[in-house]
Design an enzyme around this catalytic site. Structure first.
Site, PDB file in Angstrom:
ATOM      1  N   SER A   1       0.811  -1.221   0.000  1.00  0.00           N
ATOM      2  CA  SER A   1       0.000   0.000   0.000  1.00  0.00           C
ATOM      3  C   SER A   1       0.844   1.272   0.000  1.00  0.00           C
ATOM      4  CB  SER A   1      -0.939   0.021   1.207  1.00  0.00           C
ATOM      5  OG  SER A   1      -0.200   0.049   2.427  1.00  0.00           O
TER       6      SER A   1
ATOM      7  N   SER B   1      15.219  -6.076   5.099  1.00  0.00           N
ATOM      8  CA  SER B   1      15.729  -5.819   6.443  1.00  0.00           C
ATOM      9  C   SER B   1      16.040  -4.324   6.525  1.00  0.00           C
ATOM     10  CB  SER B   1      16.960  -6.692   6.718  1.00  0.00           C
ATOM     11  OG  SER B   1      17.494  -6.426   7.994  1.00  0.00           O
TER      12      SER B   1
ATOM     13  N   TYR C   1      13.352  -0.982  16.916  1.00  0.00           N
ATOM     14  CA  TYR C   1      13.231  -1.344  15.505  1.00  0.00           C
ATOM     15  C   TYR C   1      14.400  -2.221  15.076  1.00  0.00           C
ATOM     16  CZ  TYR C   1      13.208  -0.682  10.391  1.00  0.00           C
ATOM     17  OH  TYR C   1      13.227  -0.869   9.037  1.00  0.00           O
TER      18      TYR C   1
ATOM     19  N   LYS D   1      14.968  -6.275  13.223  1.00  0.00           N
ATOM     20  CA  LYS D   1      15.728  -6.585  12.012  1.00  0.00           C
ATOM     21  C   LYS D   1      16.903  -7.517  12.312  1.00  0.00           C
ATOM     22  CE  LYS D   1      13.132  -4.211   9.238  1.00  0.00           C
ATOM     23  NZ  LYS D   1      12.264  -4.908   8.271  1.00  0.00           N
TER      24      LYS D   1
END
Length: 293
Positions: free
Chosen positions: A14, A141, A155, A159
């Site tokens: 999106s 990643s 965050y 990853k």
């Protein structure tokens, strides 16, 4: 490419890299299944735009934080086309700020999308790929999948977890003719950070005093750069997806950096040979595969 269209599933279609990738893969002759949440709701205009762009684009309602949603969506795609050639795990969320001030729930929310979401889609497509003895898993990643920076910690943790999972998986499924590729973008103007949340532990923020103001000031200035003519073009990441898709099976690198990555390319070059040595150390180099060529 042959007359038979190859099928690609792209999550997070999106916005950002995903939205661009959907159109470019369709232009390359792929049958594209663009997954997103609420294609009949908040994303209906994007669904209309993508499906009007090409008859080869099919928007699929899928929430990668839901086991059931992923299972149903991928099963429906497989029922329609029989085989998924490429999965691009592109969906992601990012919360930036004072690390201690993010709640456990906020850390968990990022893991649900960035880590568990990728596992859900991978597990949904792998049985059919193993049966076909071919396939490609491209996973987005980040440069902070190899290093960590102030204010990125929750965050970056997602990853790091993702890359750890993918590295071992790459070795295990190589005998089935399936490649795993990790793409590590630096910062790009995709709006990812704008969609994130602020830390909810306001008492912790208060206790940091003036230091609590640094992230907002830092990211405000960086945001200005991202809106300037000097900002890196997100097309670079989409081009990397396509380049990986075009490579021969078994020849794709484990990791590919894109953009401003603060030395992660150097880290990869130094680390990957040591990482791949684990196959020989475990006496699996003649049984498995996936070491960088």
């Amino acid at each position: 490419m042959s007359d038979v269209k190859r099928n690609v599933v792209i999550t997070g279609s999106s916005s950002g890299f995903g939205r661009k990738a959907v159109k470019d893969f369709a232009d390359k002759g792929y049958q594209v299944f663009a997954t997103m949440r609420s294609p009949e709701g908040k994303n209906v205009a994007i669904k209309t735009e993508l499906e009007a762009y090409s008859d080869s684009i099919h928007v699929v309602d899928m929430d990668i934080t839901s086991d059931e949603s992923v299972k149903i969506a991928i099963a429906n795609v497989l029922a329609k086309v029989g085989k998924i050639d490429i999965l691009i795990n592109n969906a992601g969320v990012m919360y930036l700020g004072i690390t201690e001030a993010f709640s456990i729930d906020q850390a968990r929310e990022q893991m649900e999308t960035n880590y568990y979401g990728a596992i859900r889609t991978i597990q949904a497509v792998l049985p059919s790929m193993r049966e076909a003895r071919s396939g490609l898993l491209i996973n987005t990643s980040s440069m902070v999948g190899q290093l960590s920076a102030p204010y990125f910690s929750t965050y970056a943790a997602t990853k790091h977890a993702l890359e750890g999972y993918l590295q071992g998986l790459r070795y295990e499924i190589a005998p089935f003719g399936i490649d795993v590729a990790i793409v590590q973008p630096g910062p790009f103007p995709t709006g990812l950070s704008n969609a994130g949340q602020q830390p909810t532990r306001t008492d912790i923020l208060d206790s940091y005093g003036e230091l609590a103001n640094i992230p907002a000031a830092l990211f405000e200035e960086f945001g200005k750069f991202m809106q300037s003519d000097q900002a890196p073009d997100p097309q670079m990441v989409v081009d990397t997806y396509i380049k990986l898709a075009d490579m021969p099976a078994g020849k794709r690198p484990t990791r590919t950096t894109v953009g401003m990555v603060w030395g992660v390319d150097v880290i990869n070059a130094a680390k990957q040979p040591i990482q791949d040595r684990v196959l020989k150390e475990m006496q699996l180099d003649k049984v498995l595969g996936g070491a960088d060529v």
